[in-house]
Design a protein around this motif. Structure first.
Motif, PDB file in Angstrom:
ATOM      1  N   ASP A 288      57.410 -95.771  14.326  1.00  0.00           N
ATOM      2  CA  ASP A 288      56.100 -95.160  14.516  1.00  0.00           C
ATOM      3  C   ASP A 288      56.281 -93.642  14.630  1.00  0.00           C
ATOM      4  O   ASP A 288      57.400 -93.137  14.817  1.00  0.00           O
TER       5      ASP A 288
ATOM      6  N   GLU B  63      51.592 -82.953   5.551  1.00  0.00           N
ATOM      7  CA  GLU B  63      50.575 -82.677   4.541  1.00  0.00           C
ATOM      8  C   GLU B  63      50.388 -81.168   4.341  1.00  0.00           C
ATOM      9  O   GLU B  63      50.134 -80.713   3.222  1.00  0.00           O
TER      10      GLU B  63
ATOM     11  N   PHE C  65      49.852 -95.070   8.744  1.00  0.00           N
ATOM     12  CA  PHE C  65      48.623 -94.771   9.490  1.00  0.00           C
ATOM     13  C   PHE C  65      47.425 -95.525   8.914  1.00  0.00           C
ATOM     14  O   PHE C  65      46.500 -95.870   9.644  1.00  0.00           O
ATOM     15  N   ARG C  66      47.444 -95.812   7.597  1.00  0.00           N
ATOM     16  CA  ARG C  66      46.343 -96.588   7.017  1.00  0.00           C
ATOM     17  C   ARG C  66      46.360 -98.023   7.552  1.00  0.00           C
ATOM     18  O   ARG C  66      45.310 -98.612   7.850  1.00  0.00           O
TER      19      ARG C  66
ATOM     20  N   LEU D 223      52.034 -86.398  10.542  1.00  0.00           N
ATOM     21  CA  LEU D 223      51.320 -86.508   9.274  1.00  0.00           C
ATOM     22  C   LEU D 223      50.663 -85.185   8.912  1.00  0.00           C
ATOM     23  O   LEU D 223      50.742 -84.741   7.752  1.00  0.00           O
ATOM     24  N   ASN D 224      50.035 -84.531   9.871  1.00  0.00           N
ATOM     25  CA  ASN D 224      49.382 -83.255   9.576  1.00  0.00           C
ATOM     26  C   ASN D 224      50.401 -82.181   9.157  1.00  0.00           C
ATOM     27  O   ASN D 224      50.144 -81.375   8.247  1.00  0.00           O
TER      28      ASN D 224
ATOM     29  N   GLN E 249      47.593 -98.939  10.442  1.00  0.00           N
ATOM     30  CA  GLN E 249      47.141 -98.888  11.833  1.00  0.00           C
ATOM     31  C   GLN E 249      45.610 -98.785  11.921  1.00  0.00           C
ATOM     32  O   GLN E 249      44.982 -99.410  12.787  1.00  0.00           O
ATOM     33  N   GLN E 250      45.010 -98.001  10.988  1.00  0.00           N
ATOM     34  CA  GLN E 250      43.550 -97.878  11.004  1.00  0.00           C
ATOM     35  C   GLN E 250      42.873 -99.200  10.664  1.00  0.00           C
ATOM     36  O   GLN E 250      41.860 -99.582  11.268  1.00  0.00           O
TER      37      GLN E 250
ATOM     38  N   ASP F 110      53.570 -89.842  15.579  1.00  0.00           N
ATOM     39  CA  ASP F 110      52.243 -89.396  15.977  1.00  0.00           C
ATOM     40  C   ASP F 110      51.534 -88.713  14.808  1.00  0.00           C
ATOM     41  O   ASP F 110      52.122 -88.473  13.747  1.00  0.00           O
ATOM     42  N   GLU F 111      50.243 -88.421  15.002  1.00  0.00           N
ATOM     43  CA  GLU F 111      49.437 -87.852  13.929  1.00  0.00           C
ATOM     44  C   GLU F 111      49.855 -86.417  13.586  1.00  0.00           C
ATOM     45  O   GLU F 111      49.602 -85.944  12.478  1.00  0.00           O
ATOM     46  N   TYR F 112      50.475 -85.718  14.522  1.00  0.00           N
ATOM     47  CA  TYR F 112      50.920 -84.354  14.242  1.00  0.00           C
ATOM     48  C   TYR F 112      51.976 -84.337  13.131  1.00  0.00           C
ATOM     49  O   TYR F 112      52.036 -83.409  12.323  1.00  0.00           O
TER      50      TYR F 112
ATOM     51  N   ARG G 117      51.571 -92.016   5.225  1.00  0.00           N
ATOM     52  CA  ARG G 117      50.145 -92.308   5.022  1.00  0.00           C
ATOM     53  C   ARG G 117      49.863 -93.800   5.052  1.00  0.00           C
ATOM     54  O   ARG G 117      48.867 -94.253   5.646  1.00  0.00           O
TER      55      ARG G 117
END
Length: 502
Positions: free
Chosen positions: A367, A377, A395-396, A373-374, A398-399, A369-371, A392
């Motif tokens: 796993d 990108e 996280f998709r 991915l940001n 997980q969503q 964190d979102e940071y 990506r």
């Protein structure tokens, strides 16, 4: 108009044992315009006495009665006295002869000019009291003095330990047939600056058969011990010559040497030989295994230098990425791995569900964190496309799980049962199977995963399970396999191996 007569006078030499008299040649000029006479003695180099103008131009008295010499008083084969010195006229030029004959004067026949006996004696060679040799060494010296043949040679000593190709210059002195060998030094070559390897001397080429008792190491070599000496014929471009036991290969010569061989021996082939140095084989540097002391970069500096320096820090990277931290969640797969060297992980090669060895331990990225991915990108040019796409997809998924949990609708291919509870149930079911070796199962899956992605084909996955006698026909194992499926015929075996802990 001038009348020219050739004459001489005899001078006594009373204080010399080598000569008693001297013949001095002069030229008499008679000027018809004023009846003046001019006498000059031709200059002879190294004669030992002053010469040149002997009697300045003026009317010369003939006697005490006041008479002066007239052109009628001059003729060939007569003596003429001027100021107490008697001159013998022996000849005249063609103009004088024609003029006198036109005036009705009968000319006497010309006489031969006598030579000075002392000068003739000096021209004769000195008497020698030694038998002359067949070869004139003095003539050789006078002809070839300061003329030297220059050859460029190489001595190949690479067959011996620490040997190398060393350049030399061979000088052959034409004046006395001696040879000199000089070393060619380069800056910082590490050798003593001795300019001469072989001093100038005559070098023997062929020796006479000597007895074993002859002390050649003590006595100097003479003509009695040498049958043949080195000459200019023994040196040629493109050939090797042995001087005092050392073989030199001549690869070039200077322009004077080329002209000498072309004129003396008719040799025209002076093509220089290209001397190429042997390429030194580079020994590959083998990095020894990490010893565990200090960080890896500090340990590597000991392999690159005897006096290690601290590794340089990338200040620009430190300033640009200050307070930027990428957080990943890892799972320990194997505690100890043999034969894997420690290395630093790069943030641009992190795949999800892929294993990475760190200091003898293998971890799996599960796993982030979102940071992360940001950051990836915003710096997509610095990361592989596969790494960014795997992040990506993670996280998709997980969503989708979150949206499914909120709507109470089970996701395709899954149940509401938590994976951890299912893994606990599978472990309880497999307890009676004592033949299963969890370590062998994990190693088998890791060896089949060549790229370390953590994903295997379903057919290969089932073949490994059957080879290890894993009961895949169990209902709970089938549910776990379905839960670990990702795509068509693909299985994430890392989630499956959680049911087989070490």
């Amino acid at each position: 108009q001038i009348l020219k007569f050739d004459a001489y006078f005899q001078e006594d030499v009373p204080l010399s044992t080598e000569e008693h008299y001297r013949i001095r040649q002069v030229t008499i000029y008679y000027y018809l315009e004023d009846d003046s006479i001019y006498v000059i003695e031709p200059v002879v180099q190294n004669s030992g006495f002053p010469q040149g103008k002997y009697l300045k131009r003026h009317r010369v008295p003939k006697n005490d009665q006041g008479e002066h010499y007239h052109w009628k008083d001059l003729n060939r084969g007569i003596n003429i006295t001027m100021y107490g010195r008697t001159y013998r006229i022996v000849d005249c030029d063609p103009f004088t002869q024609v003029f006198l004959e036109s005036q009705g004067i009968e000319l006497n026949p010309p006489e031969r000019m006598p030579f000075d006996p002392y000068t003739e004696m000096r021209k004769m060679p000195l008497r020698k009291y030694i038998t002359p040799s067949d070869f004139d060494q003095l003539k050789q010296f006078l002809t070839y003095d300061k003329q030297v043949l220059r050859f460029y040679a190489m001595w190949d000593d690479t067959n011996n330990m620490f040997g190398e190709n060393r350049p030399y210059i061979i000088h052959y002195f034409l004046a006395d047939d001696t040879v000199e060998v000089r070393e060619v030094h380069k800056q910082n070559d590490g050798r003593d600056p001795f300019p001469v390897l072989i001093r100038r001397q005559r070098l023997p080429k062929t020796f006479v058969d000597k007895k074993k008792t002859f002390p050649s190491c003590v006595l100097e070599i003479s003509d009695q011990e040498v049958l043949e000496w080195y000459t200019a014929k023994d040196f040629a471009v493109g050939k090797s010559t042995t001087l005092l036991g050392r073989t030199f290969f001549i690869y070039d010569c200077d322009e004077f040497t080329r002209n000498f061989y072309r004129d003396k021996f008719g040799i025209t082939d002076f093509q220089p030989v290209d001397i190429k140095k042997k390429l030194v084989e580079e020994v590959p540097q083998v990095i020894p295994p990490y010893n565990g002391f200090g960080i890896l970069e500090d340990s590597l500096q000991n392999c690159f230098s005897l006096f290690p320096k601290p590794p340089r820090k990338d200040i620009i990277k430190m300033l640009e990425n200050d307070h930027k931290v990428l957080r990943y969640q890892l799972a320990l797969v194997s505690a100890f791995l043999d034969g894997i060297e420690p290395a630093y992980a790069e943030d641009n090669t992190a795949f999800f569900n892929s294993s990475s060895p760190v200091f003898g331990h293998r971890f799996v990225i599960t796993d982030a964190d979102e940071y992360v991915l940001n950051y990836m990108e915003s710096n997509a040019e610095s990361f592989p496309a596969a790494t960014l796409q795997s992040l990506r997809d993670h996280f998709r998924r997980q969503q989708v799980v979150k949206e499914t949990a909120n709507s109470d609708i089970p996701a395709l291919g899954t149940t509401k049962q938590e994976p951890d509870e299912l893994i606990v149930q599978v472990q309880e079911e497999l307890k009676p199977h004592k033949h299963l070796n969890n370590k062998n199962i994990q190693e088998a899956f890791l060896q089949c995963d060549k790229d370390g992605s953590g994903i295997l084909d379903k057919e290969k996955f089932l073949a490994i399970c059957n080879s290890l006698s894993v009961p895949t026909n169990s209902v709970l194992l089938n549910k776990l396999i379905d839960l670990c499926s990702c795509g068509e015929d693909k299985i994430n075996y890392h989630d499956f191996l959680r049911a087989f802990p070490l």
